[in-house]
Design an enzyme around this catalytic site. Structure first.
Site, mmCIF file in Angstrom:
data_model
loop_
_atom_site.group_PDB
_atom_site.id
_atom_site.type_symbol
_atom_site.label_atom_id
_atom_site.label_comp_id
_atom_site.label_asym_id
_atom_site.label_seq_id
_atom_site.Cartn_x
_atom_site.Cartn_y
_atom_site.Cartn_z
ATOM 1 N N TRP A 31 17.863 -22.374 18.264
ATOM 2 C CA TRP A 31 17.909 -21.672 16.977
ATOM 3 C C TRP A 31 17.819 -20.162 17.144
ATOM 4 O O TRP A 31 17.075 -19.650 17.993
ATOM 5 C CB TRP A 31 16.758 -22.147 16.106
ATOM 6 N N ASP A 34 16.964 -13.849 12.250
ATOM 7 C CA ASP A 34 16.937 -12.399 12.049
ATOM 8 C C ASP A 34 17.005 -11.573 13.335
ATOM 9 O O ASP A 34 16.244 -11.810 14.277
ATOM 10 C CB ASP A 34 15.642 -11.986 11.346
ATOM 11 N N GLN A 50 14.760 -13.533 16.084
ATOM 12 C CA GLN A 50 13.971 -14.725 15.831
ATOM 13 C C GLN A 50 14.615 -15.907 16.551
ATOM 14 O O GLN A 50 15.814 -16.150 16.426
ATOM 15 C CB GLN A 50 13.895 -14.995 14.336
ATOM 16 N N TRP A 58 14.736 -24.341 12.966
ATOM 17 C CA TRP A 58 13.738 -23.290 12.790
ATOM 18 C C TRP A 58 12.360 -23.812 13.193
ATOM 19 O O TRP A 58 11.969 -24.924 12.859
ATOM 20 C CB TRP A 58 13.714 -22.824 11.333
ATOM 21 N N ASP A 162 7.677 -8.113 8.392
ATOM 22 C CA ASP A 162 8.956 -7.489 8.751
ATOM 23 C C ASP A 162 8.872 -5.971 8.878
ATOM 24 O O ASP A 162 9.649 -5.235 8.253
ATOM 25 C CB ASP A 162 10.039 -7.865 7.742
ATOM 26 N N GLU A 216 12.744 -9.229 2.094
ATOM 27 C CA GLU A 216 12.482 -9.326 3.524
ATOM 28 C C GLU A 216 13.218 -8.217 4.271
ATOM 29 O O GLU A 216 14.120 -7.564 3.749
ATOM 30 C CB GLU A 216 12.928 -10.693 4.068
ATOM 31 N N TRP A 315 20.302 -18.899 4.289
ATOM 32 C CA TRP A 315 19.206 -19.863 4.303
ATOM 33 C C TRP A 315 19.505 -21.114 3.485
ATOM 34 O O TRP A 315 18.867 -22.152 3.678
ATOM 35 C CB TRP A 315 17.919 -19.213 3.809
#
Length: 506
Positions: A31, A34, A50, A58, A162, A216, A315
């Site tokens: 996976w 970001d 990420q 995730w 973030d 975010e 998402w």
């Protein structure tokens, strides 16, 4: 016992690898989401992101790492900052602490410092909180150590994350500035620090404009307008999920002034319009497609360019894309600038072109009238850049048929009377894996000198459209059959002209 034969396993691998991009970054396995910690140092671009080191879904959030000499060819590196039983490593940024303000390096060997969100687990004394922490590298990003005094900024919040950090050069004082979010409050919070360790609150911005989801991955930077250093604006990026202009995830931007304490937007469109979205199209959107999210910019690029990368997914369906043991890609890197159009300052994006100088022309057409109908072109275009310019004239609509094959295509069309550009992926191929994936994106694109100019980047699972020199962009995933490579041009009604069309391949 139900197991795959070698041949079956090879077929399964082939079926998922057919979608792996040729020129967008993907992790070899597992996976990815970001982009984090984008930084340039000593001839190398560092892309952190990420990453789940243990599977294609995730979880186990850690910082993956890739490096590039040119933003085009990426080499995957070992996981940079792994999660542990006490914390997941959420999004953040990285800076080159040239003067060793943090004391984490030396004057002769200043550190790279990552500022990331610690998402504390149930076994941590700070269980349930999100706070900001540091890690540092003394070998140009190859290995990392967490700072022993973490976290360095804790608001006792479950949704504070973030951090994007940059060095602010002010007339009276200079210091590090952190731009982070209280996500569910739709607020950007700003702090300052002399050493990256002790942080002092500055101000809060928001809620403003799009507030239909959590905020975010913010960013804040200054750009000249049309290259004039005496005329600048500060650009505040705020990504939102859900609540994007095309549905689900998206990025918005505000233009304004920053005095080292407070960001003041030139304007916002907020009063009374959050519930029905009636003025959503008046906001500043980074991209009008479904698959450009969490976009942030590189720090420390020496020539002053501002280059961003986004996560090329949404998402709404990111966990279900049909790519097997790897999942998600990054967008093309994009240089961003400001320009005036009809008296209004707007953002322009131009892709770092993977076909220059490595590409070669594979098909071209010169100026010619377009009859009403569809004309298939004698070339294949699966991994390519397409540059096309139209004079729509009196035609009703015109455009391109992309990645066409048996029963499938992606349609890029322009409605002349409405001035609307549309990207239709509803019949683009494998689109049934999630109910919200089949979609039609729309954006107003005024003609310039009676012409429509499009630059289209096709990769094995994506379409990125830059219209009118990058004043408008649309980014969408597509999952066509491997054989769907046909390209066609069309017009509805008479009076249109093709000015030029060039297809560049690799």
């Amino acid at each position: 016992m139900n197991s795959l034969t070698t041949a079956e396993r090879a077929t399964a691998v082939s079926a998922t690898e057919q979608f792996r991009p040729a020129f967008h970054y993907t992790a070899e396995r597992n996976w990815l989401n970001d982009p984090n910690g984008l930084v340039y140092l000593n001839g190398t671009y560092h892309l952190f992101y990420q990453h789940n080191p243990f599977g294609p879904d995730w979880g186990n959030m850690s910082w993956g790492h890739a490096t590039s000499p040119d933003l085009l060819q990426w080499e995957e590196q070992p996981v940079a900052i792994p999660c542990d039983e006490q914390e997941a490593i959420f999004s953040g940024s990285a800076v080159f602490d040239e003067h060793n303000t943090s004391g984490l390096g030396t004057a002769g060997n200043p550190p790279l410092v990552a500022v990331y969100t610690s998402a504390y687990t149930e076994v941590s004394p700070l269980a349930g909180r999100q706070a900001q922490s540091l890690a540092y590298s003394l070998d140009e990003g190859r290995t990392w150590a967490k700072y022993h005094g973490n976290p360095v900024l804790d608001r006792a919040s479950a949704e504070f994350r973030d951090p994007k950090v940059f060095w602010y050069n002010g007339g009276a004082a200079s210091y590090w500035v952190m731009v982070a979010v209280e996500a569910v409050e739709r607020q950007v919070v700003l702090y300052k620090s002399a050493d990256l360790k002790a942080w002092e609150y500055l101000s809060t911005f928001g809620p403003a404009n799009a507030t239909g989801g959590v905020w975010e991955c913010p960013d804040l930077f200054e750009l000249p307008v049309d290259g004039k250093p005496e005329d600048t604006r500060w650009v505040l990026i705020v990504n939102i999920n859900p609540g994007g202009i095309a549905g689900g995830s998206a990025g918005q931007y505000f233009l304004g002034a920053f005095d080292g304490v407070t960001f003041r937007p030139d304007s916002t469109v907020t009063e009374g319009h959050q519930q029905d979205g009636s003025r959503m199209r008046e906001y500043g959107w980074l991209d009008w497609g479904r698959d450009y999210y969490a976009a942030v910019s590189f720090s420390n690029i020496p020539d002053g360019r501002r280059i961003m990368i986004g996560w090329m997914n949404n998402w709404d369906y990111a966990r279900e894309t049909p790519t097997g043991d790897w999942r998600s890609a990054m967008s093309l890197p994009r240089g961003v600038s400001l320009t005036r159009v009809d008296g209004k300052v707007v953002l322009r994006q131009q892709a770092i072109d993977p076909f220059s100088p490595a590409g070669s022309p594979i098909f071209s057409l010169g100026r010619q009238p377009l009859a009403s109908g569809i004309v298939e072109l004698p070339t294949a275009a699966a991994v390519a850049r397409i540059d096309v310019e139209f004079e729509p004239g009196a035609a009703k609509s015109l455009g391109l048929v992309l990645r066409a094959g048996e029963g499938e295509c992606t349609l890029l069309s322009y409605d002349v009377s409405e001035g609307i550009l549309r990207l239709d992926r509803r019949e683009s191929g494998h689109a049934g894996f999630h109910g919200s994936f089949p979609s039609l994106e729309t954006v107003a694109v005024p003609l310039t000198d009676a012409r429509l100019r499009l630059q289209i980047y096709l990769d094995r699972c994506s379409v990125e459209v830059l219209a009118q020199g990058g004043l408008t962009t649309i980014t969408d995933l597509v999952f066509p059959a491997e054989a769907s490579t046909a390209l066609a041009i069309f017009a509805e009604g008479e009076g249109a002209h093709l000015v030029a069309l060039d297809v560049v391949g690799r």
